[in-house]
Design an enzyme around this catalytic site. Structure first.
Site, mmCIF file in Angstrom:
data_model
loop_
_atom_site.group_PDB
_atom_site.id
_atom_site.type_symbol
_atom_site.label_atom_id
_atom_site.label_comp_id
_atom_site.label_asym_id
_atom_site.label_seq_id
_atom_site.Cartn_x
_atom_site.Cartn_y
_atom_site.Cartn_z
ATOM 1 N NE ARG A 61 35.918 5.427 34.758
ATOM 2 C CZ ARG A 61 36.291 4.364 34.053
ATOM 3 N NH1 ARG A 61 37.274 3.596 34.483
ATOM 4 N NH2 ARG A 61 35.699 4.070 32.909
ATOM 5 C CG HIS A 65 31.314 4.299 36.086
ATOM 6 N ND1 HIS A 65 31.482 3.757 34.832
ATOM 7 C CD2 HIS A 65 31.906 5.528 36.040
ATOM 8 C CE1 HIS A 65 32.149 4.608 34.057
ATOM 9 N NE2 HIS A 65 32.423 5.686 34.766
ATOM 10 C CG ASN A 93 30.715 -0.028 34.120
ATOM 11 O OD1 ASN A 93 30.995 1.158 34.268
ATOM 12 N ND2 ASN A 93 29.519 -0.516 34.410
ATOM 13 C CG HIS A 193 37.284 13.735 35.090
ATOM 14 N ND1 HIS A 193 36.691 13.954 33.855
ATOM 15 C CD2 HIS A 193 36.766 12.568 35.540
ATOM 16 C CE1 HIS A 193 35.853 12.966 33.587
ATOM 17 N NE2 HIS A 193 35.874 12.118 34.594
#
Length: 328
Positions: A61, A65, A93, A193
């Site tokens: 992840r 990001h 975040n 995911h």
């Protein structure tokens, strides 16, 4: 059939290689300066994964990001100072567990011990994401390298750049298009995911206040799944930082169960479930749900493409000695 598949993969990786060349990245970038870098990264992240199964999903992840904001330049790794609130402390975040950042720090230390001042934090983040996928049962790939670490990390630049948990398909397509990723890339990358977790705060509106209506529930959700989530995330709970797995069947295994869950109305976020609800993306979801091999084959080039977004050159980047701070 074997000939057709061979041609397909040859064309697939030829296109990926051409994309990386255009992006100024090469698999052999460190062959002369740090030839064992992939093995060092793999060994370190494998050790850390054996200590905590949170490491793979959280570091994967991190890469996403990072790339969606300033490009894949390690800007998310910078710590805030008295003079600057950094990217990692932006609202989108702050839910990252510290263990994700600690893992990158440990990998950087191991790499620096072997090859001081050579390998960028941005490249390390890309390699760690690859190993996070593979160590949880997913595919592996050769990571093209040569990224420089960015010189900007500001929380104020994060808002609106990351895909939101309440986005519909149109919003998701537009968001991914901002970083030159297609609707197909979006559906495939969402398969990440299949490992990882989300905080209750990101989906409780689906349970109790769908579309702003009090005591309404998203009708696309499986009824049993809804009740399970309500038990885990009560409506008026003071702690909305509790987490739930994206994939309720194999939370720590990188597979295609994420897409199968969407078919059953068991997508955790609205932005997950909508991929099956919307006719524009349902067909691809069904294809990926039906074949783990098809998902893996398409996930690799999509990840390579994403991890090449907005790379920095020598003039607008550096090789950080410490991933958490700029060199000067």
């Amino acid at each position: 059939m074997l000939v057709i598949l061979s041609l397909f993969f040859a064309l697939l990786f030829d296109n990926v290689a051409r994309f990386c060349v255009e992006a100024q990245l090469t698999v052999d970038f460190y062959n002369a300066t740090c030839p064992n870098v992939d093995a060092i990264v793999r060994h370190t992240i494998e050790t850390l994964t054996n200590q905590s199964n949170v490491v793979p999903p959280s570091t994967l992840r991190l890469l996403v990001h990072d790339c969606f904001v300033e490009g894949c330049d390690g800007s998310i790794l910078i710590s805030s100072t008295s003079n600057n609130t950094a990217e990692r402390d932006a609202e989108d975040n702050v839910s990252f567990p510290q263990i994700a950042f600690d893992a990158i720090i440990q990998v950087k230390k191991a790499v620096e011990a072997a090859c001081p001042g050579v390998v960028s934090c941005a490249d390390i983040l890309a390699m760690v994401a690859r190993d996070a996928v593979n160590l949880t049962g997913g595919p592996s790939w050769d990571v093209a390298k040569g990224r420089k670490d960015g010189l900007i990390s500001q929380a104020s630049r994060v808002g609106g750049r990351l895909p939101g948990s309440n986005f519909n398909v149109t919003q998701l397509i537009e968001n991914f298009a901002e970083v030159n990723l297609t609707a197909e890339d979006m559906v495939i990358l969402s398969g990440g995911h299949t490992i990882g977790f989300s905080h209750c705060l990101q989906f409780t509106d689906r349970l109790y206040n769908f579309t702003g209506r009090i005591n309404s529930t998203d009708p696309s959700m499986n009824a049993t799944f809804t009740e399970t989530l309500k038990e885990a995330c009560p409506q008026f709970a003071t702690n909305q930082a509790k987490v739930q797995a994206f994939d309720i069947t194999t939370a720590f295994s990188f597979d295609n169960a994420y897409y199968q869950n969407l078919q059953s109305g068991k997508g955790l976020l609205f932005s997950d479930q909508v991929l099956f609800s919307d006719n524009r993306t349902r067909t691809l979801v069904e294809k990926l749900a039906n074949s783990k091999e098809a998902f893996f084959a398409r996930f690799v080039p999509a990840m390579i493409k994403m991890s090449s977004i907005g790379i920095k050159s020598k003039t607008d980047g550096e090789i950080r000695q410490d991933c958490t701070r700029f060199n000067s």
